[in-house]
Design a protein around this motif. Structure first.
Motif, PDB file in Angstrom:
ATOM      1  N   SER A  12      -3.836   7.125  -3.803  1.00  0.00           N
ATOM      2  CA  SER A  12      -3.088   6.093  -3.996  1.00  0.00           C
ATOM      3  C   SER A  12      -3.490   5.149  -3.647  1.00  0.00           C
ATOM      4  CB  SER A  12      -2.339   6.386  -1.965  1.00  0.00           C
ATOM      5  OG  SER A  12      -1.308   5.470  -1.659  1.00  0.00           O
ATOM      6  N   ARG A  13      -2.697   4.292  -4.131  1.00  0.00           N
ATOM      7  CA  ARG A  13      -2.856   3.079  -4.754  1.00  0.00           C
ATOM      8  C   ARG A  13      -3.104   1.991  -3.000  1.00  0.00           C
ATOM      9  NH1 ARG A  13      -3.865  -0.357  -9.295  1.00  0.00           N
ATOM     10  NH2 ARG A  13      -3.281  -2.120  -9.131  1.00  0.00           N
ATOM     11  N   ILE A  14      -1.719   2.476  -2.503  1.00  0.00           N
ATOM     12  CA  ILE A  14      -2.153   1.418  -0.742  1.00  0.00           C
ATOM     13  C   ILE A  14      -2.828   2.514  -0.175  1.00  0.00           C
ATOM     14  CG2 ILE A  14      -0.616   1.076   1.021  1.00  0.00           C
ATOM     15  CD1 ILE A  14       1.453   1.101  -0.839  1.00  0.00           C
ATOM     16  N   HIS A  15      -3.782   2.337   0.714  1.00  0.00           N
ATOM     17  CA  HIS A  15      -4.711   3.356   1.395  1.00  0.00           C
ATOM     18  C   HIS A  15      -4.024   4.224   2.068  1.00  0.00           C
ATOM     19  CE1 HIS A  15      -8.525   1.741  -0.454  1.00  0.00           C
ATOM     20  NE2 HIS A  15      -8.343   1.007  -0.369  1.00  0.00           N
ATOM     21  N   TYR A  16      -3.993   5.608   2.501  1.00  0.00           N
ATOM     22  CA  TYR A  16      -2.970   5.708   3.380  1.00  0.00           C
ATOM     23  C   TYR A  16      -3.051   5.548   4.822  1.00  0.00           C
ATOM     24  CZ  TYR A  16      -2.676   9.832   0.053  1.00  0.00           C
ATOM     25  OH  TYR A  16      -1.625  10.488  -0.270  1.00  0.00           O
ATOM     26  N   ILE A  19      -0.327   2.759   4.704  1.00  0.00           N
ATOM     27  CA  ILE A  19       1.192   3.541   4.303  1.00  0.00           C
ATOM     28  C   ILE A  19       1.588   4.021   5.993  1.00  0.00           C
ATOM     29  CG2 ILE A  19       2.215   5.120   3.855  1.00  0.00           C
ATOM     30  CD1 ILE A  19       0.954   5.070   1.138  1.00  0.00           C
ATOM     31  N   ILE A  61       7.228   2.417  -0.285  1.00  0.00           N
ATOM     32  CA  ILE A  61       6.066   2.725  -0.516  1.00  0.00           C
ATOM     33  C   ILE A  61       6.414   3.365  -1.531  1.00  0.00           C
ATOM     34  CG2 ILE A  61       3.979   4.656   0.365  1.00  0.00           C
ATOM     35  CD1 ILE A  61       5.096   2.813   2.760  1.00  0.00           C
ATOM     36  N   ILE A  62       7.193   4.454  -1.724  1.00  0.00           N
ATOM     37  CA  ILE A  62       6.885   5.430  -2.649  1.00  0.00           C
ATOM     38  C   ILE A  62       7.147   4.817  -4.089  1.00  0.00           C
ATOM     39  CG2 ILE A  62       8.241   7.478  -3.952  1.00  0.00           C
ATOM     40  CD1 ILE A  62       9.094   8.591  -1.783  1.00  0.00           C
ATOM     41  N   ILE A  64       6.307   1.314  -4.662  1.00  0.00           N
ATOM     42  CA  ILE A  64       5.028   0.933  -5.677  1.00  0.00           C
ATOM     43  C   ILE A  64       4.193   2.499  -5.948  1.00  0.00           C
ATOM     44  CG2 ILE A  64       3.109   0.250  -4.167  1.00  0.00           C
ATOM     45  CD1 ILE A  64       4.760  -0.962  -2.055  1.00  0.00           C
ATOM     46  N   GLU A  65       3.515   3.398  -4.995  1.00  0.00           N
ATOM     47  CA  GLU A  65       2.658   3.982  -5.728  1.00  0.00           C
ATOM     48  C   GLU A  65       3.902   4.674  -7.342  1.00  0.00           C
ATOM     49  OE1 GLU A  65       0.210   5.317  -4.530  1.00  0.00           O
ATOM     50  OE2 GLU A  65       0.462   3.753  -2.481  1.00  0.00           O
ATOM     51  N   HIS A  68       2.536   3.103  -9.950  1.00  0.00           N
ATOM     52  CA  HIS A  68       0.694   3.320 -10.426  1.00  0.00           C
ATOM     53  C   HIS A  68       0.504   4.451 -10.987  1.00  0.00           C
ATOM     54  CE1 HIS A  68       0.277  -1.310  -9.791  1.00  0.00           C
ATOM     55  NE2 HIS A  68       0.884  -1.342  -8.430  1.00  0.00           N
ATOM     56  N   MET A  69       1.694   5.515 -10.339  1.00  0.00           N
ATOM     57  CA  MET A  69       1.594   6.790 -11.176  1.00  0.00           C
ATOM     58  C   MET A  69       0.709   6.864 -12.566  1.00  0.00           C
ATOM     59  SD  MET A  69       4.220   9.163  -9.840  1.00  0.00           S
ATOM     60  CE  MET A  69       3.359  10.328 -10.462  1.00  0.00           C
TER      61      MET A  69
END
Length: 170
Positions: A12-16, A19, A61-62, A64-65, A68-69
Protein backbone atom coordinates in the motif's frame (compact mmCIF):
# COMPACT_ATOMS: atom_id res chain seq x y z
CA UNK A 1 -1.03 -19.99 -0.45
CA UNK A 2 1.54 -17.20 -0.24
CA UNK A 3 0.10 -15.63 -3.39
CA UNK A 4 -3.37 -15.58 -1.85
CA UNK A 5 -2.10 -13.98 1.34
CA UNK A 6 -0.09 -11.45 -0.69
CA UNK A 7 -3.23 -10.63 -2.67
CA UNK A 8 -5.29 -10.22 0.50
CA UNK A 9 -2.78 -7.77 2.00
CA UNK A 10 -1.28 -5.91 -0.96
CA UNK A 11 1.50 -3.37 -0.73
CA UNK A 12 0.00 0.00 0.00
CA UNK A 13 1.19 3.53 -0.76
CA UNK A 14 -0.34 4.67 2.53
CA UNK A 15 0.68 2.53 5.49
CA UNK A 16 -2.18 0.45 6.86
CA UNK A 17 -2.14 2.00 10.37
CA UNK A 18 -2.56 5.42 8.73
CA UNK A 19 -5.43 4.12 6.60
CA UNK A 20 -7.17 2.72 9.67
CA UNK A 21 -6.59 5.97 11.59
CA UNK A 22 -8.14 7.95 8.73
CA UNK A 23 -11.15 5.65 8.65
CA UNK A 24 -11.55 5.94 12.42
CA UNK A 25 -11.30 9.72 12.11
CA UNK A 26 -14.09 9.66 9.53
CA UNK A 27 -16.20 7.59 11.93
CA UNK A 28 -15.62 10.01 14.80
CA UNK A 29 -16.15 13.21 12.81
CA UNK A 30 -19.18 11.91 10.91
CA UNK A 31 -20.54 10.56 14.18
CA UNK A 32 -20.29 13.94 15.86
CA UNK A 33 -22.49 15.53 13.22
CA UNK A 34 -24.83 12.53 13.25
CA UNK A 35 -25.09 12.68 17.04
CA UNK A 36 -26.45 16.23 16.85
CA UNK A 37 -29.00 15.16 14.21
CA UNK A 38 -29.94 12.13 16.32
CA UNK A 39 -30.38 14.31 19.42
CA UNK A 40 -32.88 16.39 17.45
CA UNK A 41 -34.70 13.22 16.37
CA UNK A 42 -34.02 13.68 12.66
CA UNK A 43 -34.45 10.81 10.22
CA UNK A 44 -30.78 10.60 9.21
CA UNK A 45 -28.85 10.46 12.44
CA UNK A 46 -25.79 8.96 14.05
CA UNK A 47 -25.26 5.78 12.02
CA UNK A 48 -26.22 7.35 8.69
CA UNK A 49 -23.72 10.18 9.03
CA UNK A 50 -21.00 7.78 10.14
CA UNK A 51 -21.59 5.50 7.16
CA UNK A 52 -21.57 8.41 4.71
CA UNK A 53 -18.34 9.81 6.13
CA UNK A 54 -16.73 6.37 6.30
CA UNK A 55 -17.69 5.54 2.71
CA UNK A 56 -16.36 8.84 1.42
CA UNK A 57 -13.08 8.31 3.28
CA UNK A 58 -12.78 4.84 1.81
CA UNK A 59 -13.38 6.16 -1.72
CA UNK A 60 -10.66 8.78 -1.20
CA UNK A 61 -8.18 6.21 0.11
CA UNK A 62 -8.95 3.83 -2.73
CA UNK A 63 -8.42 6.61 -5.27
CA UNK A 64 -4.99 7.41 -3.79
CA UNK A 65 -4.06 3.75 -3.82
CA UNK A 66 -5.41 3.20 -7.34
CA UNK A 67 -3.22 5.99 -8.75
CA UNK A 68 -0.19 4.07 -7.49
CA UNK A 69 -1.25 0.54 -8.44
CA UNK A 70 1.55 -1.28 -10.28
CA UNK A 71 -0.62 -2.16 -13.27
CA UNK A 72 -1.67 1.44 -13.81
CA UNK A 73 1.55 3.32 -13.08
CA UNK A 74 3.44 2.28 -16.22
CA UNK A 75 0.63 2.40 -18.77
CA UNK A 76 0.14 5.69 -20.61
CA UNK A 77 -3.38 4.66 -21.63
CA UNK A 78 -4.66 4.29 -18.09
CA UNK A 79 -5.23 7.51 -16.19
CA UNK A 80 -6.87 7.60 -12.81
CA UNK A 81 -8.13 11.00 -11.73
CA UNK A 82 -8.79 11.41 -7.99
CA UNK A 83 -10.99 14.43 -8.77
CA UNK A 84 -13.48 12.08 -10.38
CA UNK A 85 -13.75 10.25 -7.07
CA UNK A 86 -14.58 13.54 -5.36
CA UNK A 87 -17.19 14.28 -8.02
CA UNK A 88 -18.70 10.81 -7.71
CA UNK A 89 -18.88 10.95 -3.91
CA UNK A 90 -20.36 14.44 -4.06
CA UNK A 91 -23.02 13.36 -6.54
CA UNK A 92 -23.81 10.13 -4.70
CA UNK A 93 -24.18 11.75 -1.30
CA UNK A 94 -26.16 14.63 -2.82
CA UNK A 95 -28.55 12.02 -4.21
CA UNK A 96 -28.98 10.50 -0.73
CA UNK A 97 -29.37 13.93 0.85
CA UNK A 98 -31.96 14.98 -1.73
CA UNK A 99 -33.95 11.88 -0.81
CA UNK A 100 -34.15 13.18 2.75
CA UNK A 101 -35.63 16.53 1.79
CA UNK A 102 -39.41 16.58 1.77
CA UNK A 103 -41.73 19.31 0.54
CA UNK A 104 -45.09 19.00 2.26
CA UNK A 105 -47.89 21.48 2.89
CA UNK A 106 -45.90 24.33 1.45
CA UNK A 107 -42.88 23.75 3.70
CA UNK A 108 -39.50 22.15 3.23
CA UNK A 109 -38.55 19.53 5.83
CA UNK A 110 -35.20 17.99 6.74
CA UNK A 111 -33.12 20.27 4.52
CA UNK A 112 -30.54 20.70 7.29
CA UNK A 113 -30.29 16.94 7.74
CA UNK A 114 -29.70 16.52 4.01
CA UNK A 115 -26.97 19.14 3.99
CA UNK A 116 -25.43 17.52 7.08
CA UNK A 117 -25.23 14.27 5.14
CA UNK A 118 -23.56 16.04 2.24
CA UNK A 119 -21.09 17.67 4.63
CA UNK A 120 -20.34 14.32 6.27
CA UNK A 121 -19.37 13.04 2.82
CA UNK A 122 -17.00 15.97 2.34
CA UNK A 123 -15.49 15.41 5.79
CA UNK A 124 -15.03 11.75 4.92
CA UNK A 125 -13.21 12.73 1.72
CA UNK A 126 -10.96 15.08 3.68
CA UNK A 127 -10.17 12.26 6.11
CA UNK A 128 -9.56 9.79 3.31
CA UNK A 129 -7.10 12.13 1.65
CA UNK A 130 -5.39 12.70 5.00
CA UNK A 131 -6.44 16.27 5.70
CA UNK A 132 -7.04 15.83 9.43
CA UNK A 133 -6.97 19.55 10.36
CA UNK A 134 -9.49 20.44 7.65
CA UNK A 135 -11.81 17.59 8.63
CA UNK A 136 -11.50 18.47 12.32
CA UNK A 137 -12.16 22.18 11.85
CA UNK A 138 -15.08 21.50 9.51
CA UNK A 139 -16.60 19.11 12.03
CA UNK A 140 -16.29 21.70 14.80
CA UNK A 141 -17.80 24.36 12.55
CA UNK A 142 -20.69 22.05 11.62
CA UNK A 143 -21.43 21.26 15.25
CA UNK A 144 -21.42 24.96 16.07
CA UNK A 145 -23.80 25.69 13.22
CA UNK A 146 -26.11 22.78 14.00
CA UNK A 147 -26.11 22.90 17.77
CA UNK A 148 -25.31 26.43 18.88
CA UNK A 149 -27.09 28.24 16.07
CA UNK A 150 -29.99 25.81 16.38
CA UNK A 151 -30.34 26.81 20.04
CA UNK A 152 -30.26 30.50 19.05
CA UNK A 153 -32.92 29.96 16.39
CA UNK A 154 -35.11 28.18 18.89
CA UNK A 155 -34.60 30.81 21.58
CA UNK A 156 -35.37 33.77 19.33
CA UNK A 157 -38.12 32.07 17.33
CA UNK A 158 -36.33 32.09 14.00
CA UNK A 159 -37.13 28.49 13.22
CA UNK A 160 -38.87 28.15 9.85
CA UNK A 161 -41.52 25.82 11.28
CA UNK A 162 -42.39 28.37 13.97
CA UNK A 163 -42.57 31.16 11.39
CA UNK A 164 -44.96 29.11 9.28
CA UNK A 165 -47.14 28.45 12.35
CA UNK A 166 -47.17 32.16 13.21
CA UNK A 167 -48.10 33.05 9.64
CA UNK A 168 -51.11 30.71 9.84
CA UNK A 169 -52.29 32.35 13.06
CA UNK A 170 -52.28 35.81 11.50
Amino acid sequence: MDLIIADMIPASRIHYPIIFARLLGAIVFGGLIGFEREARDRPAGFRTHILISLAAALFAIISIEAVHMPGFADDEQVRIDPLRVIEAVTAGVAFLAAGMIVFARGRVHWLTTGTGMWLSGAIGLAMGFGYWPIAFFTTLAAICVLFAFGKLEHRFGYNSARRADRDKEQ
